[in-house]
Design a protein around this motif. Structure first.
Motif, PDB file in Angstrom:
ATOM      1  N   ARG A   1      -8.242  -9.876  12.745  1.00  0.00           N
ATOM      2  CA  ARG A   1      -9.569 -10.489  12.915  1.00  0.00           C
ATOM      3  C   ARG A   1      -9.831 -11.495  11.800  1.00  0.00           C
ATOM      4  O   ARG A   1     -10.351 -12.585  12.044  1.00  0.00           O
ATOM      5  N   ALA A   2      -9.430 -11.130  10.576  1.00  0.00           N
ATOM      6  CA  ALA A   2      -9.706 -12.011   9.432  1.00  0.00           C
ATOM      7  C   ALA A   2      -8.589 -13.006   9.176  1.00  0.00           C
ATOM      8  O   ALA A   2      -8.724 -13.870   8.308  1.00  0.00           O
ATOM      9  N   GLU A   3      -7.475 -12.883   9.938  1.00  0.00           N
ATOM     10  CA  GLU A   3      -6.315 -13.763   9.722  1.00  0.00           C
ATOM     11  C   GLU A   3      -5.867 -13.678   8.268  1.00  0.00           C
ATOM     12  O   GLU A   3      -5.697 -14.676   7.556  1.00  0.00           O
ATOM     13  N   PHE A   4      -5.655 -12.440   7.845  1.00  0.00           N
ATOM     14  CA  PHE A   4      -5.347 -12.168   6.445  1.00  0.00           C
ATOM     15  C   PHE A   4      -4.323 -11.027   6.408  1.00  0.00           C
ATOM     16  O   PHE A   4      -4.287 -10.186   7.306  1.00  0.00           O
ATOM     17  N   SER A   5      -3.472 -11.002   5.375  1.00  0.00           N
ATOM     18  CA  SER A   5      -2.460  -9.952   5.244  1.00  0.00           C
ATOM     19  C   SER A   5      -2.812  -9.046   4.066  1.00  0.00           C
ATOM     20  O   SER A   5      -2.808  -9.479   2.908  1.00  0.00           O
ATOM     21  N   THR A   6      -3.125  -7.812   4.368  1.00  0.00           N
ATOM     22  CA  THR A   6      -3.448  -6.834   3.333  1.00  0.00           C
ATOM     23  C   THR A   6      -2.178  -6.054   2.978  1.00  0.00           C
ATOM     24  O   THR A   6      -1.624  -5.351   3.820  1.00  0.00           O
ATOM     25  N   GLN A   7      -1.722  -6.205   1.743  1.00  0.00           N
ATOM     26  CA  GLN A   7      -0.517  -5.513   1.293  1.00  0.00           C
ATOM     27  C   GLN A   7      -0.857  -4.209   0.589  1.00  0.00           C
ATOM     28  O   GLN A   7      -0.260  -3.174   0.838  1.00  0.00           O
ATOM     29  N   SER A   8      -1.789  -4.272  -0.347  1.00  0.00           N
ATOM     30  CA  SER A   8      -2.195  -3.080  -1.093  1.00  0.00           C
ATOM     31  C   SER A   8      -3.713  -3.068  -1.203  1.00  0.00           C
ATOM     32  O   SER A   8      -4.364  -4.115  -1.164  1.00  0.00           O
ATOM     33  N   ILE A   9      -4.260  -1.870  -1.351  1.00  0.00           N
ATOM     34  CA  ILE A   9      -5.710  -1.741  -1.361  1.00  0.00           C
ATOM     35  C   ILE A   9      -6.096  -0.563  -2.231  1.00  0.00           C
ATOM     36  O   ILE A   9      -5.377   0.438  -2.311  1.00  0.00           O
ATOM     37  N   ILE A  10      -7.231  -0.705  -2.901  1.00  0.00           N
ATOM     38  CA  ILE A  10      -7.843   0.393  -3.632  1.00  0.00           C
ATOM     39  C   ILE A  10      -9.298   0.470  -3.178  1.00  0.00           C
ATOM     40  O   ILE A  10      -9.997  -0.544  -3.135  1.00  0.00           O
ATOM     41  N   ALA A  11      -9.723   1.668  -2.810  1.00  0.00           N
ATOM     42  CA  ALA A  11     -11.076   1.856  -2.285  1.00  0.00           C
ATOM     43  C   ALA A  11     -11.728   3.029  -3.007  1.00  0.00           C
ATOM     44  O   ALA A  11     -11.091   4.067  -3.219  1.00  0.00           O
ATOM     45  N   VAL A  12     -12.994   2.857  -3.393  1.00  0.00           N
ATOM     46  CA  VAL A  12     -13.726   3.914  -4.106  1.00  0.00           C
ATOM     47  C   VAL A  12     -15.074   4.125  -3.417  1.00  0.00           C
ATOM     48  O   VAL A  12     -15.661   3.196  -2.842  1.00  0.00           O
ATOM     49  N   PRO A  13     -15.578   5.363  -3.481  1.00  0.00           N
ATOM     50  CA  PRO A  13     -16.901   5.616  -2.903  1.00  0.00           C
ATOM     51  C   PRO A  13     -18.005   5.088  -3.815  1.00  0.00           C
ATOM     52  O   PRO A  13     -17.836   5.025  -5.041  1.00  0.00           O
ATOM     53  N   LEU A  14     -19.102   4.683  -3.214  1.00  0.00           N
ATOM     54  CA  LEU A  14     -20.282   4.260  -3.958  1.00  0.00           C
ATOM     55  C   LEU A  14     -21.285   5.412  -3.931  1.00  0.00           C
ATOM     56  O   LEU A  14     -21.853   5.723  -2.885  1.00  0.00           O
ATOM     57  N   ASN A  15     -21.457   6.058  -5.086  1.00  0.00           N
ATOM     58  CA  ASN A  15     -22.344   7.209  -5.190  1.00  0.00           C
ATOM     59  C   ASN A  15     -23.594   6.830  -5.962  1.00  0.00           C
ATOM     60  O   ASN A  15     -23.505   6.290  -7.072  1.00  0.00           O
ATOM     61  N   ALA A  16     -24.715   7.081  -5.371  1.00  0.00           N
ATOM     62  CA  ALA A  16     -25.990   6.788  -6.027  1.00  0.00           C
ATOM     63  C   ALA A  16     -26.895   8.011  -5.900  1.00  0.00           C
ATOM     64  O   ALA A  16     -27.205   8.441  -4.778  1.00  0.00           O
TER      65      ALA A  16
ATOM     66  N   ILE B   1     -23.277   6.251  -0.485  1.00  0.00           N
ATOM     67  CA  ILE B   1     -23.976   5.238   0.317  1.00  0.00           C
ATOM     68  C   ILE B   1     -23.025   4.215   0.915  1.00  0.00           C
ATOM     69  O   ILE B   1     -23.428   3.409   1.755  1.00  0.00           O
ATOM     70  N   GLY B   2     -21.755   4.218   0.492  1.00  0.00           N
ATOM     71  CA  GLY B   2     -20.832   3.225   1.033  1.00  0.00           C
ATOM     72  C   GLY B   2     -19.478   3.294   0.355  1.00  0.00           C
ATOM     73  O   GLY B   2     -19.159   4.245  -0.370  1.00  0.00           O
ATOM     74  N   VAL B   3     -18.669   2.237   0.600  1.00  0.00           N
ATOM     75  CA  VAL B   3     -17.305   2.158   0.061  1.00  0.00           C
ATOM     76  C   VAL B   3     -17.071   0.744  -0.447  1.00  0.00           C
ATOM     77  O   VAL B   3     -17.457  -0.231   0.219  1.00  0.00           O
ATOM     78  N   LEU B   4     -16.418   0.642  -1.605  1.00  0.00           N
ATOM     79  CA  LEU B   4     -16.059  -0.648  -2.184  1.00  0.00           C
ATOM     80  C   LEU B   4     -14.536  -0.762  -2.169  1.00  0.00           C
ATOM     81  O   LEU B   4     -13.832   0.132  -2.641  1.00  0.00           O
ATOM     82  N   GLU B   5     -14.028  -1.884  -1.606  1.00  0.00           N
ATOM     83  CA  GLU B   5     -12.588  -2.100  -1.497  1.00  0.00           C
ATOM     84  C   GLU B   5     -12.180  -3.347  -2.279  1.00  0.00           C
ATOM     85  O   GLU B   5     -12.898  -4.339  -2.308  1.00  0.00           O
TER      86      GLU B   5
END
Length: 1007
Positions: free
Chosen positions: A529-544, A549-553
């Protein structure tokens, strides 16, 4: 007894023993046989013819035989006496005594092996006149050289190893020798071709090879009889002992070089310069002791099992290759795997012996590698090698190399820790700045954009995305995405619990994926959809405030390195701030009444943030946090405690700040002991990680009544983040009140948010305190070591001066020269220690100035006078240019002379012979202020622009060979600038490479 008489007696006894050995057969074998024969003959004559010797009287026969034996033995004694006297008068005996006396005298008095070898050569030549004679000595630990010739034999030659290591000193070895290794035959053949018929080993230091005598001799002994062979052994024995003693004397300068090199390398532990400069120092000091045309240091990649060059020299030239290779490749792999040091004379042969495939494109000959080990961690390898077959590395070289490798590993590990600490401090500072930036805006879209852009920048990544929870459906929605086509993802949904983002949200933990194509949770439709190649990713939860409340990648590091645990911790810390900022922005959309209350609270939190971030004093941060908590909630008493561990690992609480409690209650828990987590509501809160509001203290079994009259207690955990282990609690805030209605929902929420904000400031303050303590410890250590060195050096200078004046007895010219060298080096060490003391005083603020009115001309006069001798020694021209009637300045006379002396010293050192040095002073005006400006100008080597920018950095020295060849520490200009600035002045530099430099300093004119 004199040496000569002892030597003569030794030779005489040698010859006498030889005579005795010859006469023993005659005296002790032939005489008894003759006596028995006479006895039997007389007995037979008596039986046959009769006579006075009657067979009935055998005693007469025995007496007759004994008398005949005595007569013959007396004749034997007379023969031995006459033969001994004859030999004692032989010219060979007299010459041998003199030769032995000469060799013994040379071995005692000489300090060089060459003199001993020459004396031995001369005496053997004089005594025996051999057709050829060779005296070979060990040369630079790599090969043996025949004295007076160009013949060189390698120390690792099989025949030479057999001769010098396996054969005892002064043993006579006729050639061809028996029982030598087959591979040693070629060298023996070459010796026979040169006419050598007999070898006499001299231990490790060499051997003597002699040809047959000119006048011939016994064919089976190389032409030398037994007496001559014994004489050769007697001559070789004292020579072998003398050579070993002289070798020890000759190696003393190398040992001194080793100690000096180790001293400077050890000093590098305290350096904070660039790691490349430290590697250059290590290589330079190693090169002083070990002949190693090739040298490199290779370090292990922290994320992969590969090695790469950190420092590389080939054929004495610094190169910068970017090669990488597996940690199990070649001999470096063997060193890395075992941690042992490998030293070999041939790299390829050693690999074959170990069944290892050789590494590198051009394997060397002699090779030596040592592991760089810090604690139980192998950092890499340090290797020295050569392509020259005549160079080998000795056991002494290996011992020194291993010692330097240990220092190098410690330096690398310390520098790595320092870099990580510096990077961490920078990251925390950045987080602070971003936190302030996020807190400055309450527009939700702006906050979301700031979060994503700064998250990607913080981890040097290509893109980032932020997904927020849709409370109605439970899905995660892409609210914003950066990168080349991030806008195409906005609005897309991730079903609850699906994909990487869904797993992070559901499990409330960070996830790292180094290869998304191998992770079954990754949904490739987002890339399409984004016409982009994701090789590696780090994702953390957003805690308030206790909820997700969400996720940051963050996606694809720009340097292609994999994400690691440190990245996770950093992004979690950022996410904690981002979650608060997002939550705050969301709250801004509430009703007017709720909005007004929230704005007021946010304003308060901003003020708290500013106050907490305005100081890095740990105690002050704790006190400010507690003051805000009590003031805002109306609590009666309160405390803040941090989670720590005992030496045995038992966790407990250390009380950092408290208000309203009796002071003696927490005294022992502030320094000596930790409050157990099983005790009180604060311990329960730390264990559970949950905020608790206890309204009926009397009925709660966990409550500890430390102050009477309290009715309600609020305990809130201070958290950094919630990871896979534990609750992430680092401390606790506890507030108590004597009123039942003190803590409402708003107070509980406020203290929770205050704890979130305070956690970052507390962590910053704690890290700053650690850094400050480390800096203070370093300064105290330098000051202590400098003071401890000062006293013995003063004593050394005093006693050296007494020796040079002859107070301890007459001193010859050579001893005077040695003492002068020692005196100069002690003086150089004294200047270095004084520089270190000055730097320590400057850094600690203990340097004091003795201010007074100063005449500028006197500074020039005294500063120049100290270097007249050095300037004259280099045939340099010194010019002093002073205008009349310069105004006086206020300053410390001694310190200003020190400043000018430093500048003149540098000009003298870095200006070639016959150069020109100009010292001048004038009146200079800058921004309405008048100064007296002193200048030192030279036409020396000058500096490049990039060197000028680092000129006043501690321990910095320019990279050119002309600068490196001159001794220096790189502290003089640092001290100079500090002294001048303490006077309210300024230091100026103008320099052009290969043209010269002008250093100036200006001091304000006295009013």
């Amino acid at each position: 007894m004199s040496t000569r008489s002892t030597a003569s007696a030794s030779i005489i006894e040698l010859l006498k023993e030889t005579i005795r050995q010859k006469s023993r057969l005659w005296g002790y074998t032939l005489i008894p046989l003759l006596v028995v024969g006479v006895f039997i003959g007389l007995w037979a004559l008596t039986l046959l013819f009769g006579g006075s010797l009657s067979p009935e009287r055998p005693l007469s026969l025995v007496v007759t035989a004994v008398l005949l034996s005595l007569i013959i033995l007396a004749g034997r004694w007379v023969y031995r006496y006459l033969e001994t006297r004859r030999i004692e008068k032989q010219p060979l005996l007299q010459k041998a005594s003199q030769a032995l006396e000469h060799i013994m005298r040379v071995t005692v008095s000489s300090s060089t092996r060459e003199e001993i070898a020459t004396a031995l050569h001369e005496e053997i030549e004089s005594l025996f006149h051999p057709q050829t004679i060779e005296v070979a000595l060990l040369h630079q630990a790599h090969h043996y050289r025949v004295v007076g010739t160009d013949i060189v034999l390698r120390a690792n030659d099989p025949f030479i190893r057999w001769l010098t290591a396996a054969q005892p000193a002064d043993l006579l070895i006729p050639l061809p020798a028996e029982e030598i290794p087959p591979e040693a035959l070629p060298t023996q053949t070459h010796m026979l071709e040169r006419g050598i018929v007999m070898l006499i080993p001299l231990g490790k230091q060499g051997w003597v090879g002699v040809g047959a005598p000119v006048d011939g001799g016994p064919a089976n002994e190389g032409g030398y009889n037994t007496v001559e062979q014994s004489l050769l052994q007697h001559l070789a024995r004292p020579a072998a002992v003398g050579l070993e003693r002289a070798a020890i004397t000759e190696t003393q300068p190398k040992r001194a070089d080793e100690l000096r090199s180790l001293y400077w390398i050890a000093q590098a532990l305290n350096f904070t310069t660039e790691i490349d400069d430290i590697m250059e120092l290590i290589y330079t000091q190693l090169k002083r002791v070990i002949a190693m045309p090739n040298f490199y240091i290779a370090l292990k990649d922290p994320d992969e099992d590969i090695l790469s060059f950190t420092f590389y020299v080939e054929e004495d030239e610094r190169l910068y290759p970017d090669n990488t290779w597996a940690i199990d490749e070649g001999l470096t792999g063997a060193v890395m795997a075992s941690g042992i040091t490998i030293r070999t004379t041939d790299y390829t042969t050693e690999c074959q012996k170990r069944a290892i495939t050789p590494g590198g494109t051009r394997p060397g000959r002699a090779w030596m590698g040592a592991s760089l080990t810090a604690g139980d961690k192998s950092l890499g390898v340090m290797v020295a090698s050569t392509f020259d077959p005549d160079i080998i590395f000795t056991e002494e070289d290996e011992n020194f190399f291993v010692t330097v490798a240990a220092y190098t590993a410690a330096i690398i590990e310390r520098h790595s820790l320092y870099e990580r600490l510096e990077a961490r401090a920078h990251q925390l500072t950045t987080l602070n700045e971003i936190g302030n930036l996020l807190a400055s805006s309450l527009d939700l879209n702006e906050v979301l954009d700031l979060v994503v852009r700064n998250a990607a920048a913080l981890l040097n990544s290509e893109a980032g995305s932020l997904l927020l929870l849709d409370k109605d459906s439970g899905d995660l929605i892409f609210r914003i995405s950066s990168g080349p086509a991030g806008a195409k993802l906005v609005g897309m949904r991730v079903p609850a619990g699906k994909g990487i983002a869904g797993a992070v949200f559901a499990e409330n933990r960070p996830i790292i994926t180094q290869d998304t194509h191998k992770d079954g949770r990754w949904d490739s439709s987002f890339d399409r959809r984004a016409e982009f190649s994701t090789q590696s990713i780090i994702a953390v939860p957003l805690n308030a405030r206790g909820r997700t409340i969400g996720v940051l990648e963050v996606i694809n590091r720009k340097d292609s390195r994999p994400f690691n645990q440190e990245d996770t911790e950093l992004l979690l810390a950022f996410g904690a701030q981002a979650a608060i900022a997002i939550e705050n922005a969301q709250l801004f959309t509430m009703t007017d009444q709720a909005l007004q209350a929230r704005v007021e609270e946010l304003t308060t939190l901003q003020q708290i943030d500013r106050q907490l971030n305005a100081t890095l004093d740990y105690s002050a941060v704790m006190g400010q946090t507690l003051e805000w908590a009590i003031r805002t909630t109306g609590a009666t008493i309160g405390l803040i405690a941090a989670l720590q561990e005992e030496e045995d690992g038992t966790p407990g609480l250390r009380f950092l700040a408290h208000r309203g409690y009796p002071p003696d209650i927490f005294a022992r828990y502030e320094k000596d002991a930790l409050w157990p987590l099983e005790d009180g509501l604060i311990g329960q809160t730390v264990r559970t990680g949950e905020t608790t509001l206890t309204t009926d203290l009397a009925q709660n079994p966990h409550y500890r009544a430390l102050t009477p009259g309290m009715r309600i207690q609020l305990t809130v955990p201070i958290k950094r983040e919630e990871g896979e282990r534990g609750t992430g609690v680092i401390g606790v805030i506890a507030l108590e009140s004597d009123q039942d209605d003190t803590f409402g929902e708003s107070s509980v929420a406020f203290i929770g948010r205050l704890a979130d904000h305070a956690a970052i400031a507390i962590e910053n303050a704690r890290l700053f305190q650690i850094v400050q303590q480390a800096n203070d410890a370093k300064t105290d250590f330098i000051s202590f070591v400098s003071h401890e060195l000062k006293q013995p050096m003063t004593s050394m200078k005093g006693y050296i001066d007494l020796l040079m004046k002859g107070i301890g007895g007459p001193v010859n010219d050579q001893q005077q020269q040695f003492l002068h060298i020692i005196r100069n080096n002690v003086g150089r060490m004294d200047r270095l220690v004084q520089d270190l003391l000055d730097v320590s005083r400057i850094e600690s603020g203990r340097l004091r100035l003795d201010m007074g009115r100063i005449v500028p001309e006197e500074i020039v006069s005294e500063g120049v006078q100290a270097f007249e001798q050095e300037i004259a020694a280099k045939h340099q021209t010194l010019q002093v240019v002073l205008p009349p009637s310069l105004p006086t300045v206020m300053g410390d006379r001694g310190r200003l002379i020190q400043v000018l002396t430093n500048l003149v010293s540098n000009a003298n050192k870095y200006t070639p012979e016959h150069g020109i040095i100009t010292v001048s002073a004038d009146v200079w005006t800058d921004k309405g202020q008048e100064y007296v400006r002193w200048s030192v100008k030279d036409n020396g080597i000058g500096m490049k622009p990039d060197e000028l920018s680092r000129l006043f950095t501690k321990y910095f020295r320019a990279s050119s060979a002309a600068v490196r060849s001159v001794q220096g520490t790189g502290l003089g200009l640092v001290i100079t600038r500090s002294i001048v600035e303490m006077h309210g002045g300024e230091v100026m530099v103008e320099s052009e490479y290969q043209q010269g430099s002008t250093f100036s300093f200006a001091i304000p004119i006295a009013n």
